[in-house]
Design an enzyme around this catalytic site. Sequence first.
Site, PDB file in Angstrom:
ATOM      1  N   LYS A   6       0.851  -1.218   0.000  1.00 33.20           N
ATOM      2  CA  LYS A   6       0.000   0.000   0.000  1.00 33.20           C
ATOM      3  C   LYS A   6       0.871   1.246   0.000  1.00 33.20           C
ATOM      4  CE  LYS A   6      -3.991  -2.196   2.049  1.00 33.20           C
ATOM      5  NZ  LYS A   6      -3.297  -3.376   2.629  1.00 33.20           N
TER       6      LYS A   6
ATOM      7  N   GLN B 215     -13.704 -10.903   7.192  1.00 33.40           N
ATOM      8  CA  GLN B 215     -14.329  -9.567   7.188  1.00 33.40           C
ATOM      9  C   GLN B 215     -15.811  -9.613   6.792  1.00 33.40           C
ATOM     10  OE1 GLN B 215     -11.952  -6.305   5.389  1.00 33.40           O
ATOM     11  NE2 GLN B 215     -10.254  -7.760   5.292  1.00 33.40           N
TER      12      GLN B 215
HETATM   13  O1  3DU Z   1      -9.241 -10.203   6.215  1.00 30.52           O
HETATM   14  P1  3DU Z   1      -8.290 -11.254   5.708  1.00 30.52           P
HETATM   15  O2  3DU Z   1      -7.595 -12.022   6.795  1.00 30.52           O
HETATM   16  O3  3DU Z   1      -8.955 -12.139   4.680  1.00 30.52           O
HETATM   17  O4  3DU Z   1      -7.089 -10.489   4.959  1.00 30.52           O
HETATM   18  C1  3DU Z   1      -7.299  -9.536   3.957  1.00 30.52           C
HETATM   19  C2  3DU Z   1      -5.980  -9.028   3.465  1.00 30.52           C
HETATM   20  O5  3DU Z   1      -6.191  -8.041   2.448  1.00 30.52           O
HETATM   21  C3  3DU Z   1      -5.095  -8.360   4.511  1.00 30.52           C
HETATM   22  O6  3DU Z   1      -3.749  -8.581   4.155  1.00 30.52           O
HETATM   23  C4  3DU Z   1      -5.446  -6.899   4.374  1.00 30.52           C
HETATM   24  O7  3DU Z   1      -4.400  -6.048   4.792  1.00 30.52           O
HETATM   25  C5  3DU Z   1      -5.670  -6.778   2.868  1.00 30.52           C
HETATM   26  N1  3DU Z   1      -6.579  -5.714   2.468  1.00 30.52           N
HETATM   27  C6  3DU Z   1      -7.865  -5.645   2.923  1.00 30.52           C
HETATM   28  O8  3DU Z   1      -8.281  -6.505   3.689  1.00 30.52           O
HETATM   29  C7  3DU Z   1      -8.679  -4.604   2.498  1.00 30.52           C
HETATM   30  C8  3DU Z   1      -8.249  -3.654   1.645  1.00 30.52           C
HETATM   31  O9  3DU Z   1      -9.048  -2.695   1.259  1.00 30.52           O
HETATM   32  C9  3DU Z   1      -6.955  -3.759   1.170  1.00 30.52           C
HETATM   33  C10 3DU Z   1      -6.157  -4.800   1.591  1.00 30.52           C
END
Ligand code: 3DU
Length: 215
Positions: free
Chosen positions: A62, A173
């Site tokens: 990012k 999420q």
């Molecule tokens: O919530 P999870 O564990 O499935 O991980 C989602 C990943 O994607 C995590 O690395 C987070 O930093 C990244 N991410 C988002 O979740 C949302 C965004 O808008 C951008 C990146």
Amino acid sequence: MRMDSKLILALDETDKDKALGIAKQVSGIVDAVKINWPLILAVGPEMINELSRTVDVICDFKVADIPNTVRLIVGNAVNRGASAVIVHAFTGGDSLRQAVDTAAGRASIFAVTEMSHPGGAEFTAPNAEAMAKLGVECGVSGFIAPATRPDRITAIRAIIGDKLILSPGVGAQGGAAAAAIEAGADYIIVGRAIYQAKDPVAVAKKFATDIRTAL
Ligand code: 3DU
């Protein structure tokens, strides 16, 4: 980056052996592994080199900085073997163009439009369409758009034509893979739901099936 399962693992596991083990287990199922600061800070940037020997690695840094710093960060990630780097779009056209120029066909640049968490609706959502337009003008390969708000994926798709959409927010999420694909996402990004599962392979296969069914 291949386009078979359309599933990307977000590998935010910070234990090196566990992270490498999970990546190895699911490398035949996912199209790429996305790594972020937690793994880089815990283990080191050599994880980019190591993982990229067997799977496409997306560096989710990012990046949000002035063009010169963008050049240094993107250049280092690509030199270590990253297939793609994620940057913020709000930094403006000069920083975005610098990212694309630095990757220079060796890697893809994906720009964040709207973030998937509730706070993403505060500042990123109202500006997402403008950021998507700018990203297209600057030549990025695609965008990150939220699986937690599928209607927003559709809104971004209407602006970007056939550029790629990678969609996080599935699983932990609360977003659903099928809904994001139906809304216009090309790839689904899943982290905790896979790497914290008792059986990451079974869960990854299930997400791959959900995606295939929704296509
Ligand atoms: O919530 P999870 O564990 O499935 O991980 C989602 C990943 O994607 C995590 O690395 C987070 O930093 C990244 N991410 C988002 O979740 C949302 C965004 O808008 C951008 C990146």
